[in-house]
Scaffold this active site. Sequence first.
Site, mmCIF file in Angstrom:
data_model
loop_
_atom_site.group_PDB
_atom_site.id
_atom_site.type_symbol
_atom_site.label_atom_id
_atom_site.label_comp_id
_atom_site.label_asym_id
_atom_site.label_seq_id
_atom_site.Cartn_x
_atom_site.Cartn_y
_atom_site.Cartn_z
ATOM 1 N N GLU A 33 0.847 -1.188 0.000
ATOM 2 C CA GLU A 33 0.000 0.000 0.000
ATOM 3 C C GLU A 33 0.886 1.243 0.000
ATOM 4 O OE1 GLU A 33 -3.552 2.136 2.627
ATOM 5 O OE2 GLU A 33 -2.976 0.071 3.042
ATOM 6 N N GLU B 115 -10.193 4.817 10.187
ATOM 7 C CA GLU B 115 -10.438 4.403 8.807
ATOM 8 C C GLU B 115 -10.997 2.975 8.734
ATOM 9 O OE1 GLU B 115 -7.209 7.122 6.432
ATOM 10 O OE2 GLU B 115 -6.541 5.152 7.117
ATOM 11 N N ARG C 89 -0.413 4.222 17.061
ATOM 12 C CA ARG C 89 -0.577 5.370 16.166
ATOM 13 C C ARG C 89 -1.652 6.328 16.663
ATOM 14 N NH1 ARG C 89 -1.779 4.619 10.450
ATOM 15 N NH2 ARG C 89 -0.091 5.932 9.705
ATOM 16 N N LYS D 173 1.692 11.434 13.365
ATOM 17 C CA LYS D 173 2.031 12.004 12.062
ATOM 18 C C LYS D 173 2.488 13.451 12.238
ATOM 19 C CE LYS D 173 -0.641 9.117 8.920
ATOM 20 N NZ LYS D 173 -1.449 9.062 7.694
ATOM 21 N N ASP E 283 -2.492 14.507 7.015
ATOM 22 C CA ASP E 283 -2.033 13.255 6.410
ATOM 23 C C ASP E 283 -0.931 13.492 5.392
ATOM 24 O OD1 ASP E 283 -1.883 10.579 5.814
ATOM 25 O OD2 ASP E 283 -3.728 10.497 4.668
ATOM 26 N N GLU F 177 3.390 9.730 -0.728
ATOM 27 C CA GLU F 177 2.048 9.335 -1.166
ATOM 28 C C GLU F 177 1.300 10.473 -1.849
ATOM 29 O OE1 GLU F 177 -2.113 8.108 1.135
ATOM 30 O OE2 GLU F 177 -0.177 7.914 2.131
ATOM 31 N N GLU G 262 5.093 22.244 -4.280
ATOM 32 C CA GLU G 262 4.086 22.963 -3.506
ATOM 33 C C GLU G 262 3.413 24.030 -4.358
ATOM 34 O OE1 GLU G 262 3.681 25.292 0.799
ATOM 35 O OE2 GLU G 262 5.654 24.969 -0.090
#
Length: 835
Positions: free
Chosen positions: A172, A296, A329, A370, A375, A403, A521
């Site tokens: 993933e 999630e 987490r 994180k 995210d 990601e 960005e």
Amino acid sequence: MRNLIILLVVGLAAAEDGASAWLRYAPVPQASNYRSLPLSIVALNTTTSSPVHIAGKELQEGIKGILGKELSIADGTKRGSSSIVVGTIDAYKKTFGDFEEADDLEEDGFFLSTVGQNVRIIGQNQRGALYGAFEYLSRLAQGKFSPVTYVSNPHAPIRWVNEWNNMDGSIERGYAGPSFFFKNGFVVENVTRAAEYARLLASIRVNGIVINNVNANATLLSARNIEGLGRLADAMRPYGVQLGISLNFASPQTFGGLNTFDPLDPSVDAWWTNITNQIYKRVPDMAGYLVKANSEGQPGPLTYNRTLADGANMFARATKPHGGVVMFRAFVYDNHINESNWKNDRANAAVEFFKNLDGRFDDNVVVQIKFGPIDFQVREPPSPLFSTLHNTSTAIELQVTPEYLGQNCHLVYLSPQWKEILEFDLRADDKPSKVKDIISGERFKRPLGGSAGVVNVGTNATWLGSHLAMSNLYSYGRLAWDPSLESEQMLQDWIRLTFGFDRKVIDTITEMSMKSRAAYENYSGNLGIQTLTDILYTHFGPNPASQDGNGWGQWTRADGFSIGMDRTVKNGTGNAGQYPPAVARVFENIETTPDNLLLWFHHVNYTHLLKSGKTVIQHFYDAHYEGAATAQTFVPMWESLKGKIDNQRYSEVLFRQVFQAGHSIVWRDAISRFYNNLSGIPDQAKRVNNYPYRVEAEKMKLDGYKTYAVNPFHTASGSMAIVTTSNSSVGTASANITYPSGTYDIAVNYYDLIGGRSKYDISINNRTIGTWTGDLEDKLGHAPSIYLDGHSATRITFKGVKVNKGDMLRIVGTANGIEPAPIDYVSFLPPGIID
């Protein structure tokens, strides 16, 4: 003469596939300048699986490659008149007597001295000795021959990587091929590549690896797979890399046969203790567990109205007798929140879930946070949870696999972003509270802490799918050990080790990399609006509309007049108030909020004036054009290195830079058109929706092609493209050229879908100027698309084509599979024009 010969050898280096990464041990041009090389290596441990023994072998191999000298490895009973001695403090004292620097070394630390006839590499433990050996070799490989004596200790004890590998062998958010840990539901038999990866990790002082996806599969706990975990641990142990695994919270029920997974149920507690004991019996030095719970859709303790601390402590009790750590987490949020409620905010979730649990976690639990509240976006403020948990050990989660930032098909050097977060002072209790000092445990006097990097290496020779992306893995390890290092310093160390000493190579890659994050960005999402990718699909290409109108909470709240999340306490979600007062005051006030986080904390009109004097909407237009323009410069910059880098790596990097240049234009146009359409405010420079060099495919004469309304509309020039009338037919699009006669670069924007490999032929007056196949799914590792959209949109360019006004342009597309040879437009670009 000898230096000349070595230089020629370096300049004519054979093709490389990237597998050696920064451990190439290539000959250095100034090797003859190093005249004090000892005559032998003394490794103070003869056990073949020990890190000290590995250090001796690594020194032997490295010195042979770097300096062209083969040193023998002594048995360790005595030191010769000139030796490289590598070992632990205890072994050194036993063999040679006192070691004055012993008290200066912390766990995993090392002492390196190259002063005098001997080189001493002494580790606080075996892992530290190996780190010191890699440090010495790194210095040699960079031509740093000056005598040194110093101690190096880690900033934090936990320096892990997370690999989101699935049991079926997929990864993933992995962009470099399938897993080398799992296949067909089981741990692989051949663990050679796992050992090679552990060697790479050891060289950057990473000491732990969680090998499976945080969205874990309980079948990892089968007897066959526990034995497989043992094989992997055995392969990585000589490099000091400890294995860890992710757990599925519901495993006692879904795998173990219990009727519950309630963490306060004694039978569940006993089940986890039993399975943990089984694992530690086969892997006695397992690092510990990583747990994603109640996020999630994953199961967790909240299912039974238990706290997250109840869940974490259940695992802590099971691992504590074995010295294991539980990484729990903080990525916990409801992905079905209601956007219509102005106060709702996913960014608030971590603090809301964890603030009342501070001090209730066992000492071997580390809350893995994180770096930002959402995210892994291109720009976020630090998570306020770092400054909230004073009585809980914490670690920062960074994403080495980008990601949301181009998936290693776009060059984005991430270290500058990580440095911004690590150096941010959160001013907890109005005292200095940099994130780096919180995660080390120093600020709040916690026993554990550190870093977790989501890497997701695969079987591709380059490890990450891109040669240049390896600078991110290298700098991650270096920062986890020492966050005071500067981004450019680490980058240039990596360039010398990876590509050599040519000054132009170093300067060029440095310039490209240091500009890359700002460029991305600019052409993706700026002013703190996040990366405006498609959050509902592959997270690769542009789709700003996908951010809003759903329960995932990555909202922009954009409408026809305004944009941005109001996260103030006064009017908005209150997120600014989650920070300590000194920081909260800055973010609460629109005047003191930095422009690059404006839309993160404030909802404003498109005509709001920035500190630069531009309006928000004009900044969007300008930034997207500037970012794409910067991406174009990476291609000629890289081309200037032809002949200075081996052909294989040169060609493979060039391919990706050309792709990025084309895809940055897709990004630029999609975002600019979307907000132009939404706001109705024109671009002052009259660039948006004004493309004088384009021939729209839907306006060409079509035979076997038909027009197609692309969705999202802004991912096609003019909102339309053409596709063949069937998935097995041939289509032709033709038009007379209306541009003045001359020499042009002809660019074709088309869509490359997974599930088909269409073929194309482009000609001028029946003279073919190029052919290609829509096969990027075979060449790029990004998550592909089955649709005509911003993920599949791409560009190919044919340079220096002579045309005459009135010539016939013709493109013939042959459909294949589900891919109907789709075309968006053709651009005729005069020299120096981007489009």
